[in-house]
Design a protein around this motif. Sequence first.
Motif, mmCIF file in Angstrom:
data_model
loop_
_atom_site.group_PDB
_atom_site.id
_atom_site.type_symbol
_atom_site.label_atom_id
_atom_site.label_comp_id
_atom_site.label_asym_id
_atom_site.label_seq_id
_atom_site.Cartn_x
_atom_site.Cartn_y
_atom_site.Cartn_z
ATOM 1 N N SER A 118 41.939 9.531 -34.511
ATOM 2 C CA SER A 118 42.822 9.273 -35.657
ATOM 3 C C SER A 118 43.342 10.574 -36.255
ATOM 4 O O SER A 118 44.516 10.669 -36.626
ATOM 5 N N HIS A 119 42.482 11.575 -36.333
ATOM 6 C CA HIS A 119 42.906 12.867 -36.878
ATOM 7 C C HIS A 119 43.944 13.535 -35.977
ATOM 8 O O HIS A 119 44.936 14.096 -36.473
ATOM 9 N N GLU A 158 47.137 11.891 -36.669
ATOM 10 C CA GLU A 158 47.674 12.311 -37.970
ATOM 11 C C GLU A 158 48.339 13.682 -37.891
ATOM 12 O O GLU A 158 49.417 13.889 -38.441
ATOM 13 N N VAL A 159 47.688 14.617 -37.230
ATOM 14 C CA VAL A 159 48.154 15.999 -37.204
ATOM 15 C C VAL A 159 49.242 16.228 -36.152
ATOM 16 O O VAL A 159 50.245 16.892 -36.415
ATOM 17 N N GLY A 164 50.617 13.638 -34.060
ATOM 18 C CA GLY A 164 51.389 12.458 -33.708
ATOM 19 C C GLY A 164 50.949 11.892 -32.370
ATOM 20 O O GLY A 164 50.115 12.468 -31.662
ATOM 21 N N GLU A 165 51.524 10.752 -32.021
ATOM 22 C CA GLU A 165 51.140 10.123 -30.764
ATOM 23 C C GLU A 165 51.500 11.007 -29.572
ATOM 24 O O GLU A 165 50.734 11.112 -28.616
ATOM 25 N N ASN A 222 39.642 2.134 -37.099
ATOM 26 C CA ASN A 222 39.769 3.469 -36.505
ATOM 27 C C ASN A 222 40.697 3.503 -35.301
ATOM 28 O O ASN A 222 40.608 4.401 -34.477
ATOM 29 N N PRO A 243 44.423 4.076 -34.505
ATOM 30 C CA PRO A 243 45.667 4.500 -35.166
ATOM 31 C C PRO A 243 46.851 3.567 -34.928
ATOM 32 O O PRO A 243 47.646 3.343 -35.842
ATOM 33 N N GLN A 263 47.041 0.490 -37.369
ATOM 34 C CA GLN A 263 47.092 0.690 -38.816
ATOM 35 C C GLN A 263 48.495 0.376 -39.327
ATOM 36 O O GLN A 263 49.222 1.236 -39.822
#
Length: 165
Positions: free
Chosen positions: A36-37, A40-41, A43-44, A107, A109, A112
């Motif tokens: 997930s992090h 977030e940082v 992207g996919e 958890n 991504p 979500q």
Amino acid sequence: MGSGKTTVGRKLAGLLGREFIDIDGELIRRTGVTISHIFEVEGEEGFRDRESRLLGEICQDGQAVVSTGGGIVIRPENRALMRESGQVVYLDIPLDALWLRLRNCRNRPLLQVEDPKARMEEIKLEREPLYREAADFRVSVSSDSANRTARRIQACLAGRPAAAQ
């Protein structure tokens, strides 16, 4: 996502006497952060780049049982690499069974979103043809235990009939 790749893969590796590698787990180990992090940082796309590099590294050996992330099939080069380096098994799970497994998961991504079940269905529809293209075998996992599924895959790999669908 949620088909049991890691659990079944570990069981299969034990049956075959091979090393087991979970690509997501290895990425977490190497980076020290969650999937997930990374999403977030970076992207996919950043995550997929990392995933592809690691797949290339792992496939050089060709002796391990490898559990990939569900999205690894998105890139044609990953599908080709998997096919070239070993036998590929697609763990096929019906959407309803998948929803029961993942409905409370926080958890993942890609889930979500406002309607995670609809997103899960979109992902399955999008990836299904890619899974089929990449796979040597398709094994249904909806009601079998991980042990039974691993034994069915072992039979497929040994060339015994009626082990997969």
